[in-house]
Design an enzyme around this catalytic site. Structure first.
Site, short mmCIF file in Angstrom:
data_model
loop_
_atom_site.label_atom_id
_atom_site.label_comp_id
_atom_site.label_asym_id
_atom_site.label_seq_id
_atom_site.Cartn_x
_atom_site.Cartn_y
_atom_site.Cartn_z
N TYR A 327 34.68 45.50 -3.50
CA TYR A 327 35.92 45.37 -4.27
C TYR A 327 37.13 45.40 -3.34
O TYR A 327 38.08 44.61 -3.50
CB TYR A 327 36.01 46.51 -5.29
N TYR A 331 40.89 42.14 -1.46
CA TYR A 331 42.29 42.15 -1.07
C TYR A 331 42.47 41.51 0.30
O TYR A 331 43.48 40.86 0.57
CB TYR A 331 42.82 43.58 -1.06
#
Length: 494
Positions: A327, A331
């Protein structure tokens, strides 16, 4: 070591070896600089012979340029004479008085170290090729960025993104095994603090130092100690989609939580809080939202913290740490894609002039030193196995780039005790991939990007490597099975 394997080893680690070993690096740079200066002398003489009108001013310029080249060539020749080809490539050559005299004449007032290698490094830094060409009025014209160059830029950007992704996953894997705490934070910029942020170029560095020192205090250590062994971080800049506002996503990995950290849900009927207040107040330029990252068998559970619930009151789904790591890497990928956007596009969305100043700056991904590069020692592996590990692909390990880099570093150390002339005898020809692809495009009617680049790099599938190399990957716990879990939910929220 067999001749064929030795040649492949040198070819595989050539860039690493020239960066690591001072004696080899200096020998290569001396040879390259000697060729450059000889070429510039030829061009200068050719330019002079083509002059139809030679006045006193032109001759004076020519004489000064010739004298400059002679001084540089004298230093290069003297340094080349001091190189001992029989010594090892990690050897450092002592200073020579004549080399020092020539260096001080070319680079007056520049400090240098106690070895000839450090003096040469200072010379190359003070007089790069570009500066020498400027002094001789022989500046290279800017090359045209064609389709091949643009494609290579995209490939390099993709490689950097994949490398950073693998480093994040490996660092979080190591931190999980050590029982560290994960904190996910978002740093924003307040309007009334934008000017102060713009005036401080070290704002982010100071913030991470503040967090690191808070961890040191929690462990009862001096704030002057290094915090690399108890605090690691990753910081990814991002621009908001609606207004293009700058903010940062940060992952803190700490061995000990700062003083004052406690379970935010202790005594609450609805356990829906995840913010850790001890991390707040460390960022003086805006708002923060430090959130405890919860997953299966995390350090918070061992500390006795209650398991949080979501907004509907249901217990949050328990995920393995691999899901958290995957996860976080989204970014990194998102930031890499945003670098392709023009700064003007961000500024059009931003109405605050102080924020527009921030957007003119180039913010990169920041991380702790050597983030995610740690792997079990490879010192016991043979050069043949190391060579295989330096060529593995994704199907052997999702962290293949980290394995390859560590294998090349170990190979570089292994050849450090070899004489310089032995390495130079098998010196590989350094080819420009850009020129090679351009040449292939002209020869091949139906040119394929991926197949052409794949043909220039040697990669081994999982079935092509030896049992010893495969066993190392298994023992390190970095097989595709070990890192298979991926995130399917958001780990943010209060």
């Amino acid at each position: 070591m067999a001749t064929e394997i030795f040649s492949d080893v040198v070819k595989s680690v050539w860039s690493h070896a020239t960066a690591k070993h001072a004696h080899l690096r200096m020998a290569v740079q001396v040879d390259n600089r000697s060729r450059l200066l000889s070429d510039l002398v030829y061009q200068l003489e050719k330019r002079l012979s083509e002059e139809t009108h030679l006045d006193d001013e032109t001759l004076a310029i020519y004489e000064s340029q010739t004298a400059l080249l002679e001084d540089h060539m004298a230093l290069v020749r003297k340094c080349a004479a001091q190189l001992d080809n029989s010594n090892t490539i990690d050897h450092r050559t002592p200073l020579d008085a004549e080399c020092v005299f020539l260096f001080e004449m070319i680079c007056p007032g520049v400090r240098y170290g106690k070895t000839l290698n450090s003096l040469w490094t200072k010379y190359v830094v003070q007089w790069p090729e570009k500066l020498i060409r400027q002094e001789l009025d022989m500046v290279k014209p800017l090359s045209f960025k064609d389709e091949v160059a643009k494609y290579m830029e995209k490939m390099q950007e993709k490689t950097r993104k994949n490398r950073m992704t693998q480093k994040v996953i490996n660092e979080m894997r190591i931190a999980h095994q050590k029982g560290w705490f994960f904190v996910f934070d978002t740093l924003t910029l307040a309007d009334d603090r934008l000017q102060a942020f713009n005036e401080n170029p070290n704002a982010l560095r100071d913030y991470f130092r503040t967090v690191g020192r808070a961890v040191l205090r929690a462990e009862g250590r001096s704030v002057k100690d290094s915090y690399n062994d108890c605090y690691r971080y990753l910081c990814v800049p991002e621009f908001g989609g609606q207004h293009g506002r700058l903010h940062w996503h940060v992952v803190h990995m700490v061995r000990t939580l700062p003083l004052g950290s406690h379970d935010p849900n202790f005594g609450r009927k609805v356990r829906n809080y995840r913010q850790i207040n001890s991390f707040r107040g460390m960022w003086p330029y805006g708002f923060t939202q430090p959130i405890a990252v919860r997953y299966q068998h995390d350090a918070y559970s061992r500390k006795g913290w209650l398991w949080p619930v979501d907004k509907t009151g249901k217990a949050m789904q328990s995920k393995p740490y691999q899901a958290v790591a995957w996860y976080v890497t989204k970014y990194v990928a998102k930031q890499s894609d945003q670098r392709q956007k023009a700064i003007t596009e961000r500024q059009k969305k931003c109405k605050n002039p102080l924020m527009a100043i921030c957007l003119k700056k180039e913010f990169r991904v920041r991380s702790s030193r050597k983030l995610g590069m740690e792997l079990p020692s490879m010192a016991h592996l043979s050069n043949k196995v190391l060579l295989e590990l330096s060529r593995i692909s994704f199907d052997s390990s999702p962290l293949y780039q980290i394995v390859k880099e560590n294998a090349k570093k170990q190979l570089t150390l292994n050849i450090g005790a070899l004489p310089l002339h032995v390495i130079l005898d098998v010196r590989p020809e350094v080819r420009s991939m850009l020129k090679t692809i351009r040449r292939l495009m002209k020869k091949t009617p139906e040119f394929n990007w991926q197949s052409s680049i794949a043909s220039m790099t040697v990669t081994l599938k999982n079935g092509d490597i030896s049992d010893e190399a495969r066993q190392y990957i298994i023992d390190a716990g970095i097989t595709p099975t070990d890192l298979r879990a991926k995130a399917t939910q958001t780990f943010g929220g209060k």
